[in-house]
Motif scaffolding. Structure first.
Motif, PDB file in Angstrom:
ATOM      1  N   ILE A   1      -7.955  -0.860  -8.469  1.00  0.00           N
ATOM      2  CA  ILE A   1      -8.395  -1.372  -7.163  1.00  0.00           C
ATOM      3  C   ILE A   1      -7.637  -0.637  -6.049  1.00  0.00           C
ATOM      4  CG2 ILE A   1      -8.416  -3.396  -5.632  1.00  0.00           C
ATOM      5  CD1 ILE A   1      -8.760  -5.142  -8.149  1.00  0.00           C
ATOM      6  N   ALA A   2      -6.322  -0.509  -6.224  1.00  0.00           N
ATOM      7  CA  ALA A   2      -5.508   0.153  -5.190  1.00  0.00           C
ATOM      8  C   ALA A   2      -5.963   1.604  -5.004  1.00  0.00           C
ATOM      9  CB  ALA A   2      -4.034   0.100  -5.583  1.00  0.00           C
ATOM     10  N   GLN A   3      -6.250   2.264  -6.118  1.00  0.00           N
ATOM     11  CA  GLN A   3      -6.680   3.659  -6.010  1.00  0.00           C
ATOM     12  C   GLN A   3      -8.020   3.771  -5.283  1.00  0.00           C
ATOM     13  OE1 GLN A   3      -6.303   4.620 -10.130  1.00  0.00           O
ATOM     14  NE2 GLN A   3      -4.348   5.710  -9.844  1.00  0.00           N
ATOM     15  N   ALA A   4      -8.927   2.837  -5.573  1.00  0.00           N
ATOM     16  CA  ALA A   4     -10.227   2.861  -4.895  1.00  0.00           C
ATOM     17  C   ALA A   4     -10.052   2.609  -3.400  1.00  0.00           C
ATOM     18  CB  ALA A   4     -11.152   1.817  -5.508  1.00  0.00           C
ATOM     19  N   VAL A   5      -9.207   1.628  -3.053  1.00  0.00           N
ATOM     20  CA  VAL A   5      -8.960   1.320  -1.640  1.00  0.00           C
ATOM     21  C   VAL A   5      -8.370   2.544  -0.938  1.00  0.00           C
ATOM     22  CG1 VAL A   5      -7.472  -0.020  -0.080  1.00  0.00           C
ATOM     23  CG2 VAL A   5      -8.692  -1.168  -1.931  1.00  0.00           C
ATOM     24  N   ALA A   6      -7.341   3.125  -1.546  1.00  0.00           N
ATOM     25  CA  ALA A   6      -6.666   4.267  -0.919  1.00  0.00           C
ATOM     26  C   ALA A   6      -7.633   5.435  -0.767  1.00  0.00           C
ATOM     27  CB  ALA A   6      -5.461   4.673  -1.754  1.00  0.00           C
ATOM     28  N   ASN A   7      -8.443   5.629  -1.762  1.00  0.00           N
ATOM     29  CA  ASN A   7      -9.408   6.725  -1.724  1.00  0.00           C
ATOM     30  C   ASN A   7     -10.398   6.536  -0.583  1.00  0.00           C
ATOM     31  OD1 ASN A   7     -10.658   9.020  -2.645  1.00  0.00           O
ATOM     32  ND2 ASN A   7     -12.066   7.861  -3.973  1.00  0.00           N
ATOM     33  N   GLN A   8     -10.860   5.297  -0.412  1.00  0.00           N
ATOM     34  CA  GLN A   8     -11.835   5.043   0.654  1.00  0.00           C
ATOM     35  C   GLN A   8     -11.197   5.184   2.032  1.00  0.00           C
ATOM     36  OE1 GLN A   8     -13.111   1.267  -0.770  1.00  0.00           O
ATOM     37  NE2 GLN A   8     -14.589   2.142  -2.200  1.00  0.00           N
ATOM     38  N   ILE A   9      -9.948   4.757   2.151  1.00  0.00           N
ATOM     39  CA  ILE A   9      -9.264   4.926   3.449  1.00  0.00           C
ATOM     40  C   ILE A   9      -9.034   6.418   3.707  1.00  0.00           C
ATOM     41  CG2 ILE A   9      -7.116   4.503   4.709  1.00  0.00           C
ATOM     42  CD1 ILE A   9      -6.966   1.788   3.289  1.00  0.00           C
ATOM     43  N   ASP A  10      -8.680   7.104   2.636  1.00  0.00           N
ATOM     44  CA  ASP A  10      -8.398   8.531   2.749  1.00  0.00           C
ATOM     45  C   ASP A  10      -9.636   9.323   3.189  1.00  0.00           C
ATOM     46  OD1 ASP A  10      -6.235  10.362   2.437  1.00  0.00           O
ATOM     47  OD2 ASP A  10      -7.315  11.243   0.750  1.00  0.00           O
ATOM     48  N   GLN A  11     -10.794   8.768   2.916  1.00  0.00           N
ATOM     49  CA  GLN A  11     -12.022   9.456   3.313  1.00  0.00           C
ATOM     50  C   GLN A  11     -12.291   9.372   4.822  1.00  0.00           C
ATOM     51  OE1 GLN A  11     -15.189   8.065   0.828  1.00  0.00           O
ATOM     52  NE2 GLN A  11     -14.272   8.991  -1.003  1.00  0.00           N
ATOM     53  N   LEU A  12     -11.568   8.484   5.512  1.00  0.00           N
ATOM     54  CA  LEU A  12     -11.682   8.470   6.974  1.00  0.00           C
ATOM     55  C   LEU A  12     -11.142   9.806   7.482  1.00  0.00           C
ATOM     56  CD1 LEU A  12     -10.314   4.914   7.923  1.00  0.00           C
ATOM     57  CD2 LEU A  12     -12.670   5.590   7.455  1.00  0.00           C
ATOM     58  N   SER A  13     -11.759  10.309   8.570  1.00  0.00           N
ATOM     59  CA  SER A  13     -11.338  11.629   9.044  1.00  0.00           C
ATOM     60  C   SER A  13      -9.963  11.592   9.715  1.00  0.00           C
ATOM     61  CB  SER A  13     -12.382  12.164  10.026  1.00  0.00           C
ATOM     62  OG  SER A  13     -12.492  11.239  11.089  1.00  0.00           O
ATOM     63  N   ASN A  14      -9.537  10.386  10.129  1.00  0.00           N
ATOM     64  CA  ASN A  14      -8.305  10.349  10.912  1.00  0.00           C
ATOM     65  C   ASN A  14      -7.168   9.531  10.292  1.00  0.00           C
ATOM     66  OD1 ASN A  14      -9.703   8.030  11.237  1.00  0.00           O
ATOM     67  ND2 ASN A  14     -10.003   8.204  13.458  1.00  0.00           N
ATOM     68  N   VAL A  15      -7.280   9.189   9.020  1.00  0.00           N
ATOM     69  CA  VAL A  15      -6.176   8.509   8.329  1.00  0.00           C
ATOM     70  C   VAL A  15      -6.033   9.107   6.931  1.00  0.00           C
ATOM     71  CG1 VAL A  15      -5.253   6.304   7.483  1.00  0.00           C
ATOM     72  CG2 VAL A  15      -6.722   6.317   9.493  1.00  0.00           C
ATOM     73  N   SER A  16      -4.828   9.309   6.481  1.00  0.00           N
ATOM     74  CA  SER A  16      -4.665   9.694   5.077  1.00  0.00           C
ATOM     75  C   SER A  16      -3.885   8.599   4.361  1.00  0.00           C
ATOM     76  CB  SER A  16      -3.978  11.043   4.962  1.00  0.00           C
ATOM     77  OG  SER A  16      -2.654  10.923   5.392  1.00  0.00           O
ATOM     78  N   CYS A  17      -4.268   8.385   3.115  1.00  0.00           N
ATOM     79  CA  CYS A  17      -3.681   7.258   2.375  1.00  0.00           C
ATOM     80  C   CYS A  17      -3.404   7.659   0.936  1.00  0.00           C
ATOM     81  CB  CYS A  17      -4.644   6.078   2.420  1.00  0.00           C
ATOM     82  SG  CYS A  17      -3.999   4.607   1.621  1.00  0.00           S
ATOM     83  N   SER A  18      -2.259   7.257   0.442  1.00  0.00           N
ATOM     84  CA  SER A  18      -1.940   7.517  -0.964  1.00  0.00           C
ATOM     85  C   SER A  18      -1.462   6.220  -1.623  1.00  0.00           C
ATOM     86  CB  SER A  18      -0.849   8.576  -1.062  1.00  0.00           C
ATOM     87  OG  SER A  18       0.295   8.104  -0.396  1.00  0.00           O
ATOM     88  N   VAL A  19      -1.380   6.257  -2.957  1.00  0.00           N
ATOM     89  CA  VAL A  19      -0.972   5.064  -3.714  1.00  0.00           C
ATOM     90  C   VAL A  19       0.397   5.302  -4.318  1.00  0.00           C
ATOM     91  CG1 VAL A  19      -1.461   3.707  -5.780  1.00  0.00           C
ATOM     92  CG2 VAL A  19      -3.316   4.365  -4.274  1.00  0.00           C
ATOM     93  N   LYS A  20       1.231   4.291  -4.275  1.00  0.00           N
ATOM     94  CA  LYS A  20       2.499   4.374  -4.983  1.00  0.00           C
ATOM     95  C   LYS A  20       2.543   3.236  -5.999  1.00  0.00           C
ATOM     96  CE  LYS A  20       7.399   4.933  -4.366  1.00  0.00           C
ATOM     97  NZ  LYS A  20       8.525   4.953  -3.469  1.00  0.00           N
TER      98      LYS A  20
END
Lengths: 551, 342
Positions: free
Chosen positions: A406-425
């Motif tokens: 779930i966390a990876q899917a959330v981070a991936n979808q946020i990361d797809q925004l052009s102005n935010v990058s997101c990773s999972v720890k």
């Protein structure tokens, strides 16, 4: 000979019309199940009375009890202890609650029902009275007395009564209990009005026998049992299995199951194999990828039900970029919750829109789930002034169903925004939880995934610890929310309290201190020989199990 | 140095090693993140309750007080109480020990019975099909992950063909023997119930349950020993004493199986001993796949919930096991090769 006596007794009960199957399924309907109580989960419905009907007088469609109906249940973990007041884990609850009972309980849908109390009412602010059921015996043959009840409550909430119970805060606000002179009743005292006191007693506080506890060491109490429940302990091998037998003198109709065994298998694939091979009858937490295997096997089925656990991503309100409500809302719009539910959880989850789950007291039906809207999310990020932000989502591994995925899917979808990058720890739960519960909001991560189970079916038990300024695990502070909750906790008026909690939920939706994710489902695998419906509060109530027809 | 003095020296060294283990394990709790209170108290517990629980568990005392208290209790055989379960840690650990020992010994037996003949055949028939088969087997065995092998064995042999139970330890080895002999120390009692039918039933159940986990755990080990035996044997067969034995006209079987094999087994025994220790501590994955109630699962659960008395107790038992096995291996080594003592 005892067996024969049991049979004839059962025949008598049948002739008299033993408790209905429906009552058994409901699990805990007081007084033998002949009548519906009017109590709901709302704490403010303060009074319930019941004509004290005898079990034998119940009208019933039920037939004879089976002579042999052994059932085995396999959980992920064995109970940590058999002491019902010295633990806080669901697998332990599931085991001990077959031998111990509370004053009140809940039926399969979560509705409050009577158990060892036949009547409960508010006497004055801060004092409620429970009328204790007559004719209830402990497994050692002794009668249940009000002294036992008062002792059990005090053992949890008072210092220096036997143990420092980790459940003290589960009876929040309760300060003690005492027997009412000349009556078969117990008064429970609270600080303030304590509007959810009955809700708490419907979920927590199992009744133990005073003398039995006092005569035993802590270690003995952890390994022996003497409750009033439908099953009595036969054998306990720590970490291996717990075996119960039917308690023939139970105050309701004795259960259909003759021998109840609890075992544990940590690996979900092991549990599924056991189920398919007929080595066990019920398994917990069937993973989404194994559901079709269970369904196709023929001898077993899936029983799934929305649980009381919400999964969310907290965003700490005092840390950039999460200090901006616009940014937090943007994160909610960025997540495609439906896709996560379909693809990661195979549909076994519900989307959420607020910290309170549907069906809970205080739930706001007007609030809708954030839709997936990438461009709106990007726009809100721009407006928040945090374009280009880089964020990290901390997630525990293996604590909740598919947590990392779930966390990876959330981070991936946020990361797809052009102005935010997101990773999972990925984090170990122990360390993450330690950071969140140390009483200091600054030590934990700014953005994390966690789940919260609330078996009281009341909004306050989620919002107070997680979203008020002084909450033990809070990530948020909002004066309006604090005020609304304060008011809700000091009113005895059910309607008013519901309104206050709904308002709080509306604000919490709009201000988005969390990314609202899914409501977790409890997914069980059940052999077809057992008739049983899963419960919402993650409890496995074997009393409600019957042999399936034709099996 | 006599054998007795050799063993005494090793034992004294062993005591210091165990003390080192105890100290290192105790120090671990101070460098490991995560507070045990997180698991004993509910997540939303008040600060007051946390403090109360910390006090009850003795966690608010200074480090050195806790350490000396622990050592003092330990020498009296008291490992403390599990934070989560409230039961003596030693009771929980020793209840799990038989299951782990059974599994470790069964896996070792599987390994020894298969690997040594395989290694010998492989070495004596070098470059023949039998050798290729044995080396391929050991290559596959070493490369196969434990958990995968376990799951495959269950899927094929249990779920598909129904030959074995999928998991669990239904009955213990010693419990099975309880049908034949009852030994009790309190009061001292020795009896013969001689329930042979029950005994056979139990022992067959035991065998059915332990077969797959033992194979799973033993496969890597089998492959390892096969390779070791093969290379050791080849080494020995090329040595001058073998050539001179053959030249003197000794029968080939005597040369191979008495002289060469005996020398080959010296390093094999060392590895066997060390691996048995590893098996006791490292059977975690196999135990998880087969829901085998051993020490490995107990330890992992304890680590996950920071149940320090259990973690410390388990590690001390495993560490002591290692030390004892090592001393035993040394003694055996010395017996086979008396030069070691001197």
């Amino acid at each position: 000979m005892a067996h024969d006596e049991g049979t004839s007794r059962r025949k008598f009960l049948t002739a008299a019309g033993a408790a209905a199957a429906t009552a058994s399924v409901a699990g805990c309907t007081g007084g033998g199940g002949s009548q519906e109580t009017t109590t709901t989960t709302t704490a403010t419905d303060t009074t319930t009375t019941e004509a004290d009907t005898q079990t034998g007088a119940d009208t019933s469609e039920e037939g004879d009890l089976p002579d042999e109906f052994p059932v085995t249940i396999t959980q992920g973990q064995m109970p940590t202890t058999l002491d019902p007041q010295n633990h806080r884990s669901t697998p332990t609850d599931n085991v001990v609650l077959h031998a111990y009972e509370g004053l009140l309980g809940r039926d399969q849908k979560g509705k409050v029902v009577q158990k060892l109390a036949t009547n409960y009412e508010r006497q004055e602010p801060g004092r409620v009275r429970f009328q204790i059921r007559e004719g209830v015996t402990f497994h050692n043959g002794d009668q249940l007395t009000p002294e036992d009840v008062a002792f059990s409550i005090n053992r949890i909430v008072k210092k220096n009564v036997s143990i420092a119970s980790p459940q003290a805060d589960q009876l929040a606000g309760v300060t003690g209990a005492k027997v009412v002179d000349g009556q078969r009743a117990v008064d429970v005292m609270s600080e303030g009005i304590n509007p959810i006191v009955f809700s708490l007693f419907a979920t927590y506080c199992d009744i133990m026998q005073k003398s039995w506890v006092q005569e035993r060491s802590k270690s003995e109490i952890a390994q022996q049992m003497n409750g009033t429940g439908p099953f009595k302990l036969e054998q306990y091998q720590s970490g291996v299995q717990v075996e119960f037998s039917r308690y023939e003198d139970y105050w309701r109709r004795p259960p259909a199951i003759t021998t109840l065994t609890f075992r544990a298998a940590k690996e979900s694939s092991t549990r599924v194999n056991q189920l398919l091979e007929g080595e066990t009858d019920i398994i917990v937490n069937v993973p989404p990828q194994s559901i079709s295997r269970v369904r196709n096997a023929g001898a077993a089925r899936i029983s799934a039900v929305p649980s009381t656990r919400i999964i969310y991503n907290a965003m700490k309100y005092n840390v950039e970029p999460f200090s901006s409500p616009k940014f937090r809302r943007a994160m909610n719009y960025a997540v495609d919750l439906q896709s996560i539910i379909q693809n990661v959880l195979s549909g076994f989850a519900d989307p959420t829109s607020q910290p309170t789950l549907e069906g809970f007291f205080g739930y706001n039906p007007q609030v809708s789930v954030y839709p997936h809207n990438k461009s709106k999310a990007e726009q809100l990020v721009e407006e928040s002034g945090h374009a280009g932000a880089s964020i990290t989502l901390h997630t525990p591994v293996g604590r909740y169903l598919k947590d990392v995925e779930i966390a990876q899917a959330v981070a991936n979808q946020i990361d797809q925004l052009s102005n935010v990058s997101c990773s999972v720890k990925q984090r170990e739960f122990a360390t993450l939880a330690g950071e969140l519960t140390d009483g200091n909001i600054d030590t934990g991560p700014a953005f994390y995934l966690i789940g919260w189970g609330n078996a009281t079916f009341d909004a306050s038990q989620t919002i107070i610890p997680l979203l008020t300024s002084d909450g033990a695990l809070t990530s948020y502070s909002n004066e309006k929310v604090d005020n609304l909750i304060d008011q809700a906790q000091s009113t005895g008026d059910s309607q008013k309290r519901d309104n206050l909690l709904r308002q709080a939920n509306q604000i919490l939706h709009d201000q988005a201190p969390w990314i609202y994710l899914n409501r977790q489902y409890s997914v069980y695998g059940v052999r077809n020989r057992v008739e049983w419906q899963a419960r919402r509060d993650e409890r496995i109530d074997a009393y409600a199990m019957e042999p399936a027809e034709g099996q | 140095m006599s054998m007795g003095r050799f063993l005494l020296k090793r034992s004294v060294q062993g005591v210091f090693v165990v003390w080192g283990v105890v100290t290192a394990v105790f120090a671990l709790r101070y460098v490991t993140p995560g507070n045990p209170i997180t698991f004993v108290a509910p997540l939303d517990a008040s600060q007051q309750l946390r403090e109360q629980i910390a006090q009850e568990l003795g966690l608010n005392r200074p480090f050195y007080v806790q350490y000396f208290d622990y050592i003092f209790s330990l020498v009296q055989g008291d490992m403390g109480y599990s934070y989560i379960q409230g039961v003596e840690a030693s009771q929980l650990i020793f209840a799990r020990l038989p299951a782990t020992l059974e599994l470790a010994v069964a896996a070792s037996i599987v390994a020894v019975v298969i690997s040594i003949p395989l290694g010998v055949i492989s070495a004596t028939r070098r470059h023949e099909p039998a050798d290729y088969a044995a080396t391929s087997f050991s290559l596959v065995g070493i490369s196969t992950p434990n958990f995968w092998l376990g799951i495959m064995l269950v899927l094929i042999l249990s779920v598909q063909f129904g030959l074995f139970p999928t998991s669990r330890r239904a009955v213990g080895f010693l419990e099975s023997f309880g049908n034949l002999v009852v030994l009790s120390f309190d009061p001292l009692r020795f009896a013969l119930p001689l329930n042979v039918t029950e005994f056979f039933h139990d022992i067959v159940t035991w065998l059915a349950h332990i077969t797959l986990p033992a194979i799973t755990l033993g496969t890597y080990f089998t492959a390892l020993i096969t390779r070791l035996t093969r290379s050791g044997m080849l080494d020995e067969l090329g040595k001058p004493y073998v050539r001179s034995s053959r030249a003197k006209g000794l029968p080939e079987t005597l040369v191979r199986y008495k002289h060469a094999l005996r020398n080959t087994l010296i390093p094999v025994i060392t590895v066997l001993g060390l691996q048995l220790g590893t098996l006791i501590g490292g059977a975690v994955i196999t135990e998880a796949v087969f829901a085998w109630p051993g020490l490995g699962t107990l330890l992992i659960n304890a680590i996950n919930s920071r149940d320090w008395p259990l973690i410390q107790g388990s590690l001390i038992v495993i560490g002591t096991g290692f030390v004892v096995i090592n001393i035993f291996v040394d003694a055996l080594y010395a017996y086979i090769n008396p030069q070691v003592v001197h």
